[in-house]
Design a protein around this motif. Structure first.
Motif, PDB file in Angstrom:
ATOM      1  N   ASN A   1       0.819  -1.212   0.000  1.00  0.00           N
ATOM      2  CA  ASN A   1       0.000   0.000   0.000  1.00  0.00           C
ATOM      3  C   ASN A   1       0.854   1.264   0.000  1.00  0.00           C
ATOM      4  OD1 ASN A   1      -3.173  -0.344   0.444  1.00  0.00           O
ATOM      5  ND2 ASN A   1      -2.130  -2.103   1.341  1.00  0.00           N
ATOM      6  N   GLU A   2       2.048   1.215   0.616  1.00  0.00           N
ATOM      7  CA  GLU A   2       2.959   2.358   0.542  1.00  0.00           C
ATOM      8  C   GLU A   2       3.369   2.624  -0.899  1.00  0.00           C
ATOM      9  OE1 GLU A   2       4.119   4.550   2.599  1.00  0.00           O
ATOM     10  OE2 GLU A   2       3.465   3.818   4.549  1.00  0.00           O
ATOM     11  N   ASN A   3       3.690   1.559  -1.644  1.00  0.00           N
ATOM     12  CA  ASN A   3       4.051   1.724  -3.053  1.00  0.00           C
ATOM     13  C   ASN A   3       2.886   2.264  -3.864  1.00  0.00           C
ATOM     14  OD1 ASN A   3       6.893   0.426  -3.949  1.00  0.00           O
ATOM     15  ND2 ASN A   3       6.103  -0.677  -2.163  1.00  0.00           N
ATOM     16  N   LEU A   4       1.685   1.693  -3.630  1.00  0.00           N
ATOM     17  CA  LEU A   4       0.522   2.154  -4.381  1.00  0.00           C
ATOM     18  C   LEU A   4       0.155   3.587  -4.016  1.00  0.00           C
ATOM     19  CD1 LEU A   4      -1.684  -1.066  -4.168  1.00  0.00           C
ATOM     20  CD2 LEU A   4      -0.436  -0.215  -6.151  1.00  0.00           C
ATOM     21  N   GLN A   5       0.351   3.963  -2.739  1.00  0.00           N
ATOM     22  CA  GLN A   5       0.066   5.343  -2.342  1.00  0.00           C
ATOM     23  C   GLN A   5       1.009   6.320  -3.024  1.00  0.00           C
ATOM     24  OE1 GLN A   5      -2.237   6.821  -0.920  1.00  0.00           O
ATOM     25  NE2 GLN A   5      -1.364   8.829  -0.428  1.00  0.00           N
ATOM     26  N   GLN A   6       2.310   5.953  -3.088  1.00  0.00           N
ATOM     27  CA  GLN A   6       3.264   6.829  -3.771  1.00  0.00           C
ATOM     28  C   GLN A   6       2.915   6.951  -5.254  1.00  0.00           C
ATOM     29  OE1 GLN A   6       7.253   5.507  -4.608  1.00  0.00           O
ATOM     30  NE2 GLN A   6       8.106   7.387  -3.744  1.00  0.00           N
ATOM     31  N   PHE A   7       2.561   5.831  -5.860  1.00  0.00           N
ATOM     32  CA  PHE A   7       2.166   5.868  -7.268  1.00  0.00           C
ATOM     33  C   PHE A   7       0.918   6.726  -7.450  1.00  0.00           C
ATOM     34  CE2 PHE A   7      -0.456   4.054 -10.673  1.00  0.00           C
ATOM     35  CZ  PHE A   7       0.396   4.230 -11.750  1.00  0.00           C
ATOM     36  N   PHE A   8      -0.025   6.588  -6.515  1.00  0.00           N
ATOM     37  CA  PHE A   8      -1.278   7.341  -6.601  1.00  0.00           C
ATOM     38  C   PHE A   8      -1.023   8.845  -6.465  1.00  0.00           C
ATOM     39  CE2 PHE A   8      -4.936   9.087  -4.131  1.00  0.00           C
ATOM     40  CZ  PHE A   8      -5.860   9.072  -5.155  1.00  0.00           C
ATOM     41  N   VAL A   9      -0.243   9.220  -5.452  1.00  0.00           N
ATOM     42  CA  VAL A   9       0.014  10.642  -5.224  1.00  0.00           C
ATOM     43  C   VAL A   9       0.812  11.244  -6.375  1.00  0.00           C
ATOM     44  CG1 VAL A   9       1.167  12.282  -3.694  1.00  0.00           C
ATOM     45  CG2 VAL A   9      -0.146  10.390  -2.723  1.00  0.00           C
ATOM     46  N   GLN A  10       1.829  10.496  -6.827  1.00  0.00           N
ATOM     47  CA  GLN A  10       2.620  11.002  -7.950  1.00  0.00           C
ATOM     48  C   GLN A  10       1.776  11.136  -9.207  1.00  0.00           C
ATOM     49  OE1 GLN A  10       5.975   8.391  -8.338  1.00  0.00           O
ATOM     50  NE2 GLN A  10       7.116   9.341  -6.650  1.00  0.00           N
ATOM     51  N   HIS A  11       0.848  10.188  -9.397  1.00  0.00           N
ATOM     52  CA  HIS A  11      -0.011  10.270 -10.579  1.00  0.00           C
ATOM     53  C   HIS A  11      -0.931  11.487 -10.475  1.00  0.00           C
ATOM     54  CE1 HIS A  11      -2.563   9.050 -13.889  1.00  0.00           C
ATOM     55  NE2 HIS A  11      -3.614   9.148 -13.094  1.00  0.00           N
ATOM     56  N   ILE A  12      -1.529  11.705  -9.299  1.00  0.00           N
ATOM     57  CA  ILE A  12      -2.400  12.866  -9.127  1.00  0.00           C
ATOM     58  C   ILE A  12      -1.599  14.152  -9.305  1.00  0.00           C
ATOM     59  CG2 ILE A  12      -3.849  14.104  -7.479  1.00  0.00           C
ATOM     60  CD1 ILE A  12      -5.130  11.597  -8.602  1.00  0.00           C
ATOM     61  N   PHE A  13      -0.409  14.215  -8.688  1.00  0.00           N
ATOM     62  CA  PHE A  13       0.411  15.411  -8.818  1.00  0.00           C
ATOM     63  C   PHE A  13       0.866  15.602 -10.264  1.00  0.00           C
ATOM     64  CE2 PHE A  13       4.412  17.781  -8.543  1.00  0.00           C
ATOM     65  CZ  PHE A  13       3.993  18.874  -7.814  1.00  0.00           C
ATOM     66  N   LYS A  14       1.132  14.502 -10.948  1.00  0.00           N
ATOM     67  CA  LYS A  14       1.536  14.578 -12.353  1.00  0.00           C
ATOM     68  C   LYS A  14       0.403  15.129 -13.211  1.00  0.00           C
ATOM     69  CE  LYS A  14       3.286  11.680 -16.123  1.00  0.00           C
ATOM     70  NZ  LYS A  14       3.643  10.304 -16.533  1.00  0.00           N
ATOM     71  N   LEU A  15      -0.825  14.664 -12.938  1.00  0.00           N
ATOM     72  CA  LEU A  15      -1.969  15.188 -13.686  1.00  0.00           C
ATOM     73  C   LEU A  15      -2.137  16.682 -13.431  1.00  0.00           C
ATOM     74  CD1 LEU A  15      -4.640  12.371 -13.176  1.00  0.00           C
ATOM     75  CD2 LEU A  15      -3.244  12.801 -15.199  1.00  0.00           C
TER      76      LEU A  15
END
Length: 776
Positions: free
Chosen positions: A264-278
């Protein structure tokens, strides 16, 4: 259908979810150029094997065990020697064997149908059921500790369950018992056999169960993929669905929760980076200044867990490879190497067997007891040798990779954490090459009840799922965005003289609206959108409501005036038409009333004439009826008088004849008395002869009186019989007619086939006697 099939083997009832998925899966669905599904592939991650041997309070084991016991036929249960779920310790550890809203028997039928669709043969299905039954019987194997040569040892007091397991797994019961209670150690070419304590024997039994079920689950995944996966033949598109465990924080967190929360830590980082990237891409495309936006990065936690040197997973793997490594030595190494890290939490007491990690969703403490054993995920050499010699080919096929390895190769086999990290890295790489969409599931309460909302629980789930950080990122920038066209269409009422969006330059109109309404506040105009803060959006909506309310009031006033004027004109025209029609109707009604009145007057006059004629005619008819009735009554009375006279004459004659006969008998008795007296005088004196004659006369008179009484009594009996016969005739006349009985009575005079004598007809007898009686 395959998802439903998976849920039986990988889902279980927990305190928070009646159908909780206890493994992660990534489903890659393949589409052809025409958009038709042509195949799929499934990857599974970290099945929770510890649930097989122990469950939390009010939780169940995997659904397949309860469905199997409820859905199998009686013959199948007899072959597998199975009974009710309450008789197996592996199924009753949580104190719950039922699940509200689930029909285990019906679901087992659906599971079998799904297995047929997915190309499972009948023999493979039966082998799976045998392994599941063996797991249940293995849980009922009880151990009892003892001491042999000052060493802890274990024995099996009841061999029933062990013999059943050996039978279904194709093993020798004695060898199975030795593998569960003894341990073989290979050292410098020598073999040493030692006894196992009670606790170690139970651990070996549970490890055997976990190994069988885990490899069976992997084999099922491989079998399903072989049925639904189509190799690449040409370029195609795909949609990947990742259904993986969420962040977990229980009272006692073990190795499974550590791996789950790392994922979940990996998925959270991916999620936040994806949102910030968008956000970054949209700001760059619109040429918006976004340099001041920041977000919380959990890279430090990931580095501590699995990326930097001497990370937690590396230390766990290192300690797992040491033969003498224990959970306590591993915990000491973690404290020593990670104690300085601010994301690592060391307990205050050295007696505490746990460590804490500051995750993105909060602090979680992990109990290290059992960490190394779960991470090694190895089978003992005794169990592997046992499986190597089994007659169950299906069981051997499940362990083919382990059996083919040498002892040294098995020692160098990757640990469970290394396998999980490798699978997770591959998953993250796959997600990085996709266009992700995120779906967050929120439970309203922990009681699994409708219409109950727990605010604290929902906020905690939002924090665990990373939604709070997403909201913070959006709020740090410009969360409200409108295209120029949408903005003009919605807020053009706030300034005067702004036409609709399709008739004006939207950028210029947006600039004018923002300048006059918002002034010099913090908003930005991009190439196609206007970016606003929450306060701006709230202020614009309030102004829009105020302006629209004022203008709508004016519009309503004008519309209502026009509406009521038109309504008045229509009402006036309608009233004139109504008056015209009403007056015509009133005259027509008056004419009809007059016409009805004249017709009623005519009817009264005519009825008076007719009634007078009727009364006159009725008088004549009544007079004629009186005369006729008088004649008939007089004739009837005369006839009755004649009949009464005849009856009286007959009765008087009968009485006179009866008196005559009585008087005649008295006269005859007196004559006989005189004759006897004259005859006796010749024999004796006169007085004596008179006395004897008087005595005989009296006796004769008494006899006559008795005969008279008897005759009267017979007449009365005969009269009573006649009355009873008449009563019976009347009663039979009211009774329903029985055809067979009527025929029997009518033809009873015919001779019977079995009798040669003719009997007089009974019915005729009765009729003759009745007629005779009536005549008398």
């Amino acid at each position: 259908m395959n998802f439903f099939f998976y849920s039986a083997f990988g889902n279980a009832k927990t305190i928070r979810n009646d159908n909780s998925s206890r493994f992660g899966k990534y489903v890659d669905i393949h589409f052809s150029k025409e958009g038709v599904i042509e195949g799929a592939r499934i990857e599974q991650y970290l099945l929770e094997k510890s649930r097989l041997v122990s469950q939390g309070s009010d939780e169940r084991n995997y659904h397949i065990f309860y469905c199997m016991l409820a859905g199998m036929t009686r013959e199948e249960r007899q072959k597998l020697e199975l009974s009710d779920a309450s008789n197996y310790s592996y199924l009753t550890g949580g104190g719950s064997i039922t699940c509200d809203g689930r029909d285990d028997a019906r679901e087992f039928a659906d599971i079998r149908s799904a297995m047929k669709v997915l190309m499972f043969s009948d023999s493979e299905v039966w082998e799976i059921l045998k392994l599941l039954a063996s797991i249940l019987h293995m849980g009922n194997i009880k151990f009892r500790g003892k001491v042999v040569d000052n060493l802890d040892a274990t024995e099996v007091p009841d061999m029933t369950s062990l013999i059943r397991v050996a039978k279904f797994l194709g093993l020798d019961s004695r060898n199975l018992k030795e593998a569960l209670t003894l341990k073989t150690i290979f050292a410098q070419g020598e073999t040493v056999v030692s006894t196992l304590s009670h606790r170690h024997a139970m651990d070996v039994r549970d490890a055997f169960v976990k190994g069988i079920y885990g490899r069976l689950f992997i084999w099922i995944v491989t079998k399903v993929n072989a049925a639904i996966y189509k190799p690449h033949s040409q370029t195609r598109t795909s949609i990947g669905i990742l259904d993986i465990f969420g962040f977990e924080n229980f009272k006692i967190n073990s190795f499974e929760q550590f791996c789950i929360n790392y994922a979940n830590e990996n998925l959270q980082q991916f999620f936040v980076q994806h949102i910030f990237k968008l956000e970054q891409e949209e700001y760059n495309a619109e040429n918006i200044n976004w340099q001041h936006i920041e977000f919380v990065d959990n890279q430090d936690t990931l580095d501590m867990i699995a990326i930097k040197q001497l990370n937690i997973m590396a230390l766990i793997d290192e300690e797992s490879k040491f033969p003498k490594g224990t959970d306590h030595t591993m915990l000491l190494k973690l404290h020593k190497q990670q104690g300085w890290n601010k994301q690592y939490l060391k307990p205050k007491s050295d007696l505490n067997h746990s460590f804490g990690i500051n995750h993105f969703a909060g602090v979680v403490f992990y109990d290290t007891r059992g960490f190394l054993e779960k991470n090694r995920d190895t089978f003992s050499a005794d169990l592997l040798q046992l499986i190597h010699n089994t007659s169950n080919k299906f069981l051997q096929h499940l362990f083919i990779d382990d059996i083919s390895m040498g002892s040294e190769t098995r020692k160098r086999a990757p640990t469970l954490s290394a396998q999980f990290k490798k699978s997770l890295d591959a998953l993250m790489k796959t997600l990085s090459n996709c266009q992700p969409f995120f779906i967050r599931c929120i439970k309203p309460n922990e009681y699994k009840k409708p219409m109950l909302f727990d605010r604290e629980l929902c906020c905690r789930q939002l924090r665990y799922s990373g939604m709070m950080e997403t909201i913070r990122i959006r709020r740090a920038g410009y969360p409200i965005r409108h295209t120029f066209r949408e903005f003009v269409e919605r807020y053009r009422f706030l300034i005067h003289g702004c036409p609709p969006a399709h008739r004006v330059d939207c950028f210029a109109a947006t600039t004018k609206i923002c300048r006059e309404v918002l002034g010099k506040s913090d908003y930005q105009l991009g190439h196609t959108k206007v970016f606003l803060k929450d306060a701006h959006d709230l202020f614009l909506e309030q102004e829009r409501d105020r302006v629209l309310t004022r203008k709508i009031t004016i519009l309503q006033r004008c519309v209502r005036g026009w509406y009521y004027r038109r309504r008045y004109k229509k009402m006036r025209e309608s009233v004139i038409i109504i008056q015209k029609n009403w007056r015509a109707w009133a005259q027509k009604r008056r004419y009809k009333n007059m016409r009805v009145g004249y017709m009623r007057l005519q009817a009264l006059i005519r009825s008076r004439v007719v009634s007078h004629r009727f009364r006159h005619l009725r008088g004549h008819v009544v007079a004629l009826q009186a005369r006729c009735r008088g004649f008939l009554v007089r004739r009837e009375v005369a006839h009755r008088m004649w009949a009464a006279t005849r009856i009286q004459a007959q009765v008087r004659g009968l009485i006179a004849r009866r008196q005559y006969r009585r008087l005649k008998k008295r006269v005859e008795a007196a004559r006989l008395k005189e004759e006897e007296e004259q005859a006796l005088r010749k024999q004796m004196n006169k007085k004596k002869a008179k006395e004897i004659a008087e005595i005989q006369y009296r006796e004769r008179m008494v006899q006559m009186e008795q005969e008279e009484v008897l005759r009267t009594q017979k007449e009365r009996e005969l009269l009573e019989k006649k009355r009873q016969l008449v009563h019976d005739v009347e009663r039979r006349r009211d009774e329903p007619v029985d055809d067979s009985q009527l025929v029997e009575q009518m033809f009873d005079f015919l001779p019977d086939s079995a009798s040669e004598t003719q009997v007089p007809p009974t019915a005729f007898k009765k009729q003759i006697s009745l007629v005779f009686s009536l005549s008398l």
